[in-house]
Design a protein around this motif. Structure first.
Motif, short mmCIF file in Angstrom:
data_model
loop_
_atom_site.label_atom_id
_atom_site.label_comp_id
_atom_site.label_asym_id
_atom_site.label_seq_id
_atom_site.Cartn_x
_atom_site.Cartn_y
_atom_site.Cartn_z
N GLN A 48 12.51 36.79 12.59
CA GLN A 48 12.08 36.60 13.97
C GLN A 48 12.23 37.87 14.79
O GLN A 48 11.63 37.99 15.85
CB GLN A 48 12.88 35.48 14.65
CG GLN A 48 12.74 34.11 14.01
CD GLN A 48 13.87 33.82 13.04
OE1 GLN A 48 14.25 34.67 12.24
NE2 GLN A 48 14.39 32.60 13.09
N ASN A 49 13.03 38.82 14.32
CA ASN A 49 13.26 40.07 15.04
C ASN A 49 12.20 41.12 14.71
O ASN A 49 12.32 42.28 15.10
CB ASN A 49 14.66 40.61 14.74
CG ASN A 49 14.90 40.83 13.26
OD1 ASN A 49 14.24 40.21 12.40
ND2 ASN A 49 15.84 41.68 12.93
N ARG A 50 11.16 40.72 14.00
CA ARG A 50 10.07 41.64 13.63
C ARG A 50 8.81 41.31 14.45
O ARG A 50 8.69 40.24 15.03
CB ARG A 50 9.76 41.53 12.13
CG ARG A 50 10.95 41.85 11.24
CD ARG A 50 11.39 43.28 11.44
NE ARG A 50 12.64 43.56 10.76
CZ ARG A 50 13.51 44.47 11.16
NH1 ARG A 50 13.29 45.18 12.25
NH2 ARG A 50 14.62 44.69 10.50
N THR A 51 7.88 42.24 14.45
CA THR A 51 6.64 42.06 15.20
C THR A 51 5.77 41.00 14.51
O THR A 51 5.93 40.75 13.30
CB THR A 51 5.84 43.36 15.28
OG1 THR A 51 5.41 43.71 13.95
CG2 THR A 51 6.68 44.49 15.88
N PRO A 52 4.85 40.37 15.24
CA PRO A 52 3.95 39.39 14.61
C PRO A 52 3.20 39.95 13.39
O PRO A 52 3.13 39.24 12.36
CB PRO A 52 3.01 38.98 15.74
CG PRO A 52 3.86 39.12 16.97
CD PRO A 52 4.69 40.36 16.70
N PRO A 53 2.66 41.18 13.42
CA PRO A 53 1.99 41.69 12.21
C PRO A 53 2.97 41.85 11.02
O PRO A 53 2.60 41.58 9.88
CB PRO A 53 1.42 43.04 12.63
CG PRO A 53 1.31 42.97 14.12
CD PRO A 53 2.44 42.08 14.56
N GLU A 54 4.19 42.30 11.31
CA GLU A 54 5.18 42.44 10.24
C GLU A 54 5.53 41.07 9.66
O GLU A 54 5.58 40.91 8.43
CB GLU A 54 6.45 43.13 10.77
CG GLU A 54 6.24 44.60 11.10
CD GLU A 54 7.42 45.23 11.81
OE1 GLU A 54 7.59 46.45 11.69
OE2 GLU A 54 8.18 44.49 12.49
N ARG A 55 5.74 40.10 10.52
CA ARG A 55 6.06 38.74 10.05
C ARG A 55 4.92 38.17 9.22
O ARG A 55 5.15 37.54 8.19
CB ARG A 55 6.37 37.82 11.24
CG ARG A 55 7.74 38.07 11.85
CD ARG A 55 8.01 37.18 13.04
NE ARG A 55 7.76 35.78 12.80
CZ ARG A 55 8.57 34.95 12.15
NH1 ARG A 55 9.69 35.41 11.64
NH2 ARG A 55 8.26 33.68 11.98
N ALA A 56 3.70 38.41 9.66
CA ALA A 56 2.54 37.90 8.92
C ALA A 56 2.47 38.54 7.54
O ALA A 56 2.17 37.86 6.54
CB ALA A 56 1.26 38.18 9.70
#
Length: 196
Positions: A163-171
């Motif tokens: 959850q501490n990562r950006t949306p593109p990283e999480r994706a």
């Protein structure tokens, strides 16, 4: 209880925590008593309302410490390794592990014979619905076990799912996990998708 939980990984999703307990009922039960090594047992626990039910061998000294210590049940949900290679900019990241855990603290209560029989039957029916012990056989088994219930007095929920990562990283991470050949990795990717 003192589970290290940075705010980004702290969850207040009680329904998700209860689902994790239902989906991953094999718990680690820990009872701490001052000036003694903790007692640790691994066993299934079933939730019924605000109570967890389980039993252990009477020969296991763990249950004798219930009254003298603090007890914690640890439920570990899906978990998986996360590689830095999976990020859009790998050199900015380190290897880590994503996971979901629920800790339940409470004071276990030993069950009388009638309640013990009901708890054993409930566990048997849950995990092996085809199994129905004859009453005489169940009566033979009961003296060798100690059944208990654990009131869910304290609850800590930690879903460390990037959850501490950006949306593109999480994706990107979620896609890698969902594409894995490892069932736990895929389950972790699904958990990210459902609870992220």
């Amino acid at each position: 209880m003192s589970l290290y939980t940075p705010e980004s990984f702290h969850s207040r999703d009680r329904a998700a925590a209860e689902q994790l307990i239902a989906d991953y009922p094999f718990a680690t039960l820990i009872t701490s008593v001052a000036d003694q090594a903790p007692c640790i047992s691994h066993l299934p626990l079933l939730r019924e309302g605000e109570l967890l039910y389980g039993h252990m061998a009477r020969a296991n000294p763990h249950w004798q410490q219930f009254a003298a210590g603090r007890t914690l049940a640890v439920f570990q949900g899906p978990h998986a390794y996360v590689s830095p290679r999976w990020y859009p900019v790998p050199q900015k990241h380190v290897p880590t592990w994503n996971y979901a855990v629920v800790h339940v603290g409470g004071q276990p209560e030993l069950l009388d014979e009638e309640a013990s029989e009901a708890a054993v039957m409930q566990l048997s029916l849950h995990f092996d619905p085809q199994f129905m012990a004859a009453p005489a056989r169940l009566a033979q088994l009961l003296p060798g076990i100690v059944a208990f219930r654990l009131p869910m007095t304290q609850l800590e929920i930690k879903f460390k799912m990037s959850q501490n990562r950006t949306p593109p990283e999480r994706a990107a991470l979620q896609a890698q996990l969902l594409a894995s050949r490892e069932p736990l990795a895929r389950a972790t990717g699904q958990w990210m998708k459902d609870h992220g």
